[in-house]
Write a protein that holds these residues in place. Sequence first.
Motif, PDB file in Angstrom:
ATOM      1  N   SER A  80      36.979  27.625  -9.334  1.00 43.42           N
ATOM      2  CA  SER A  80      38.078  26.660  -9.371  1.00 43.42           C
ATOM      3  C   SER A  80      38.722  26.660 -10.751  1.00 43.42           C
ATOM      4  O   SER A  80      38.038  26.452 -11.756  1.00 43.42           O
ATOM      5  CB  SER A  80      37.550  25.261  -9.052  1.00 43.42           C
ATOM      6  N   PRO A  81      40.015  26.875 -10.826  1.00 43.07           N
ATOM      7  CA  PRO A  81      40.677  26.804 -12.135  1.00 43.07           C
ATOM      8  C   PRO A  81      40.588  25.415 -12.755  1.00 43.07           C
ATOM      9  O   PRO A  81      40.572  25.287 -13.983  1.00 43.07           O
ATOM     10  CB  PRO A  81      42.123  27.202 -11.837  1.00 43.07           C
ATOM     11  N   GLU A  82      40.497  24.392 -11.933  1.00 45.11           N
ATOM     12  CA  GLU A  82      40.353  23.035 -12.466  1.00 45.11           C
ATOM     13  C   GLU A  82      38.997  22.869 -13.148  1.00 45.11           C
ATOM     14  O   GLU A  82      38.896  22.191 -14.185  1.00 45.11           O
ATOM     15  CB  GLU A  82      40.525  22.001 -11.351  1.00 45.11           C
ATOM     16  N   LYS A  83      37.980  23.478 -12.601  1.00 50.26           N
ATOM     17  CA  LYS A  83      36.663  23.448 -13.233  1.00 50.26           C
ATOM     18  C   LYS A  83      36.715  24.115 -14.607  1.00 50.26           C
ATOM     19  O   LYS A  83      36.142  23.604 -15.584  1.00 50.26           O
ATOM     20  CB  LYS A  83      35.649  24.166 -12.346  1.00 50.26           C
ATOM     21  N   ILE A  84      37.450  25.221 -14.688  1.00 56.13           N
ATOM     22  CA  ILE A  84      37.594  25.917 -15.970  1.00 56.13           C
ATOM     23  C   ILE A  84      38.445  25.096 -16.934  1.00 56.13           C
ATOM     24  O   ILE A  84      38.132  24.977 -18.119  1.00 56.13           O
ATOM     25  CB  ILE A  84      38.206  27.312 -15.737  1.00 56.13           C
ATOM     26  N   ILE A 114      33.953  30.386 -23.193  1.00 58.38           N
ATOM     27  CA  ILE A 114      33.805  29.249 -22.282  1.00 58.38           C
ATOM     28  C   ILE A 114      34.106  29.674 -20.850  1.00 58.38           C
ATOM     29  O   ILE A 114      33.399  29.286 -19.906  1.00 58.38           O
ATOM     30  CB  ILE A 114      34.697  28.092 -22.728  1.00 58.38           C
ATOM     31  N   LEU A 115      35.140  30.501 -20.684  1.00 55.39           N
ATOM     32  CA  LEU A 115      35.437  31.001 -19.345  1.00 55.39           C
ATOM     33  C   LEU A 115      34.237  31.743 -18.767  1.00 55.39           C
ATOM     34  O   LEU A 115      33.851  31.538 -17.604  1.00 55.39           O
ATOM     35  CB  LEU A 115      36.650  31.952 -19.392  1.00 55.39           C
ATOM     36  N   LYS A 116      33.623  32.565 -19.584  1.00 59.96           N
ATOM     37  CA  LYS A 116      32.482  33.352 -19.105  1.00 59.96           C
ATOM     38  C   LYS A 116      31.302  32.448 -18.726  1.00 59.96           C
ATOM     39  O   LYS A 116      30.602  32.720 -17.740  1.00 59.96           O
ATOM     40  CB  LYS A 116      32.067  34.354 -20.179  1.00 59.96           C
ATOM     41  N   LYS A 117      31.088  31.390 -19.490  1.00 60.96           N
ATOM     42  CA  LYS A 117      29.997  30.473 -19.177  1.00 60.96           C
ATOM     43  C   LYS A 117      30.203  29.810 -17.815  1.00 60.96           C
ATOM     44  O   LYS A 117      29.252  29.603 -17.060  1.00 60.96           O
ATOM     45  CB  LYS A 117      29.909  29.390 -20.249  1.00 60.96           C
ATOM     46  N   VAL A 118      31.439  29.488 -17.506  1.00 60.66           N
ATOM     47  CA  VAL A 118      31.734  28.826 -16.236  1.00 60.66           C
ATOM     48  C   VAL A 118      31.655  29.799 -15.068  1.00 60.66           C
ATOM     49  O   VAL A 118      31.140  29.472 -14.007  1.00 60.66           O
ATOM     50  CB  VAL A 118      33.131  28.150 -16.275  1.00 60.66           C
ATOM     51  N   ILE A 119      32.156  31.007 -15.291  1.00 57.11           N
ATOM     52  CA  ILE A 119      32.272  31.981 -14.200  1.00 57.11           C
ATOM     53  C   ILE A 119      30.947  32.674 -13.902  1.00 57.11           C
ATOM     54  O   ILE A 119      30.563  32.872 -12.744  1.00 57.11           O
ATOM     55  CB  ILE A 119      33.357  33.035 -14.541  1.00 57.11           C
ATOM     56  N   GLU A 151      38.709  21.824 -21.826  1.00 61.28           N
ATOM     57  CA  GLU A 151      39.094  20.547 -22.446  1.00 61.28           C
ATOM     58  C   GLU A 151      37.906  19.917 -23.177  1.00 61.28           C
ATOM     59  O   GLU A 151      38.083  19.271 -24.221  1.00 61.28           O
ATOM     60  CB  GLU A 151      39.636  19.597 -21.379  1.00 61.28           C
ATOM     61  N   GLU A 152      36.710  20.101 -22.660  1.00 60.27           N
ATOM     62  CA  GLU A 152      35.518  19.572 -23.334  1.00 60.27           C
ATOM     63  C   GLU A 152      35.347  20.165 -24.731  1.00 60.27           C
ATOM     64  O   GLU A 152      34.748  19.535 -25.610  1.00 60.27           O
ATOM     65  CB  GLU A 152      34.267  19.862 -22.493  1.00 60.27           C
ATOM     66  N   TYR A 153      35.881  21.379 -24.910  1.00 59.28           N
ATOM     67  CA  TYR A 153      35.793  22.057 -26.205  1.00 59.28           C
ATOM     68  C   TYR A 153      37.115  21.992 -26.973  1.00 59.28           C
ATOM     69  O   TYR A 153      37.381  22.812 -27.837  1.00 59.28           O
ATOM     70  CB  TYR A 153      35.354  23.507 -25.999  1.00 59.28           C
ATOM     71  N   ASN A 154      37.959  21.013 -26.601  1.00 57.50           N
ATOM     72  CA  ASN A 154      39.206  20.743 -27.319  1.00 57.50           C
ATOM     73  C   ASN A 154      40.200  21.900 -27.201  1.00 57.50           C
ATOM     74  O   ASN A 154      40.898  22.236 -28.165  1.00 57.50           O
ATOM     75  CB  ASN A 154      38.920  20.442 -28.803  1.00 57.50           C
ATOM     76  N   ILE A 155      40.253  22.490 -26.011  1.00 59.15           N
ATOM     77  CA  ILE A 155      41.158  23.606 -25.739  1.00 59.15           C
ATOM     78  C   ILE A 155      42.082  23.218 -24.588  1.00 59.15           C
ATOM     79  O   ILE A 155      41.613  22.843 -23.507  1.00 59.15           O
ATOM     80  CB  ILE A 155      40.380  24.880 -25.375  1.00 59.15           C
ATOM     81  N   TRP A 157      55.029  35.060 -22.812  1.00 59.54           N
ATOM     82  CA  TRP A 157      55.112  33.695 -23.334  1.00 59.54           C
ATOM     83  C   TRP A 157      53.785  32.962 -23.155  1.00 59.54           C
ATOM     84  O   TRP A 157      53.275  32.331 -24.084  1.00 59.54           O
ATOM     85  CB  TRP A 157      56.252  32.935 -22.653  1.00 59.54           C
ATOM     86  N   LEU A 158      53.229  33.032 -21.956  1.00 59.30           N
ATOM     87  CA  LEU A 158      51.895  32.503 -21.716  1.00 59.30           C
ATOM     88  C   LEU A 158      51.035  33.583 -21.079  1.00 59.30           C
ATOM     89  O   LEU A 158      51.516  34.352 -20.237  1.00 59.30           O
ATOM     90  CB  LEU A 158      51.939  31.286 -20.790  1.00 59.30           C
ATOM     91  N   SER A 159      49.772  33.636 -21.484  1.00 63.01           N
ATOM     92  CA  SER A 159      48.809  34.510 -20.822  1.00 63.01           C
ATOM     93  C   SER A 159      48.266  33.756 -19.621  1.00 63.01           C
ATOM     94  O   SER A 159      47.667  32.681 -19.756  1.00 63.01           O
ATOM     95  CB  SER A 159      47.663  34.875 -21.773  1.00 63.01           C
ATOM     96  N   THR A 160      48.496  34.300 -18.439  1.00 66.81           N
ATOM     97  CA  THR A 160      48.144  33.622 -17.199  1.00 66.81           C
ATOM     98  C   THR A 160      47.255  34.523 -16.352  1.00 66.81           C
ATOM     99  O   THR A 160      47.400  35.747 -16.363  1.00 66.81           O
ATOM    100  CB  THR A 160      49.399  33.253 -16.409  1.00 66.81           C
ATOM    101  N   LEU A 161      46.359  33.909 -15.590  1.00 70.33           N
ATOM    102  CA  LEU A 161      45.421  34.674 -14.781  1.00 70.33           C
ATOM    103  C   LEU A 161      44.985  33.854 -13.581  1.00 70.33           C
ATOM    104  O   LEU A 161      45.194  32.637 -13.524  1.00 70.33           O
ATOM    105  CB  LEU A 161      44.213  35.110 -15.608  1.00 70.33           C
ATOM    106  N   THR A 162      44.401  34.534 -12.610  1.00 68.11           N
ATOM    107  CA  THR A 162      43.874  33.872 -11.421  1.00 68.11           C
ATOM    108  C   THR A 162      42.390  34.182 -11.287  1.00 68.11           C
ATOM    109  O   THR A 162      41.885  35.173 -11.818  1.00 68.11           O
ATOM    110  CB  THR A 162      44.609  34.328 -10.150  1.00 68.11           C
ATOM    111  N   PHE A 163      41.698  33.312 -10.523  1.00 65.69           N
ATOM    112  CA  PHE A 163      40.258  33.441 -10.300  1.00 65.69           C
ATOM    113  C   PHE A 163      40.001  33.509  -8.799  1.00 65.69           C
ATOM    114  O   PHE A 163      40.467  32.657  -8.047  1.00 65.69           O
ATOM    115  CB  PHE A 163      39.520  32.242 -10.898  1.00 65.69           C
TER     116      PHE A 163
END
Length: 369
Positions: free
Chosen positions: A297-301, A363-368, A306-310, A287-293
């Motif tokens: 920080s997941p909040e940072k991601i 975007i995830l890759k840019k942050v991580i 959100e900055e890219y309208n996601i 139902w949802l694709s979920t992951l951990t880091f």
Amino acid sequence: MSQSRLFLSPPHMSGREQSYISEAFESNYIAPLGPMVDRFEESIRDLTKTPNALALSSATAALHLALRVLGIGNGDIVLASTFTFIGSIAPILYQNAVPFFIDSDTKSWNLDPDLLEEAIHKAPSKPKALILTHLYGQCADLDKIISICDAHGIYLIEDAAESLGTTYKDKQSGTFGTFGIYSFNGNKILTTSGGGMLVSPHKELIDKARFYSTQARNDAPHYEHTEYGYNYRLSNILAAIGVAQMEVLEKRIQKRRQIFEWYHETLEDIQEIAFMPELNNSVGNRWLSTLTFANTSPEKIRLALEEYNIESRPLWKPMHLQPLFKNTLSLENGTSQTLFETGLCLPSGTQMEYDDVLRVCSILKKVII
């Protein structure tokens, strides 16, 4: 110019909904109940191979009726997954019963069977029921959990709100317990905009739930009541949407699983990322694709997306950490708290394409990295 918004899990209509809604209007069954409700219930019976289904206004209403029909009331202990949505738990409070929260295991993110056994022995009185959540469309370890419930005479109620179409050993989730419930809320894999379904192998229990769901009206030409009930039935108009949605369930599951695979393939080389596991003997609807880091920080991601309208969302905050349930009975191992603090739900709507997934992953890759 900003790109179009990627929502977490938006509705996806089949294209047949308007036709069935028009059919319902032409029949003039506008109030709750009617032919579309019957057809919607039949489609659930056909899918689940469960002989009894009851269409309701919400999955929360379905859970409430399950507890009421089973005679669970003031002071009774109801075991429950802590890693879940409040709608799984609120009906316990409606019945003035006492929730006892149980933490997750790492192999499924769902309720830990070993802690279940321990909780039963530590409970101040014998628990009456277990509300077991199948989280994010993935089954819990049903074999062990069923064995424990059977050994202790505890009713199993499956909260399959997120797992419609998920199978465990080729059998549909929601069909292993005394009751199972499904949700058709606006963000689920199928939606009627708002709605739920209660299923059970026991006709007499569904019949009682049906009675309570229609204001507990006795069989008389006037309104006669010996018990109180609720206005919990599903509208015939909303059921028409459900009839059309059920026709595309398998396609929706295949697409959700495809989206998960796209995420997995694109991100699997990043060592700090771990995706929600799937038990070997089950096939989840993802139902949802979920992951951990592990380090980011997941909040940072989330904020970066959100900055890219996601749209993305943290994993469920465990019930035992909610202010509402401060000092409530619980048995914890730290798993759900760690998942909440390190995890994120990614956009998973079935109208997404591969390029949309790449947009999120970039975007995830840019942050991580």
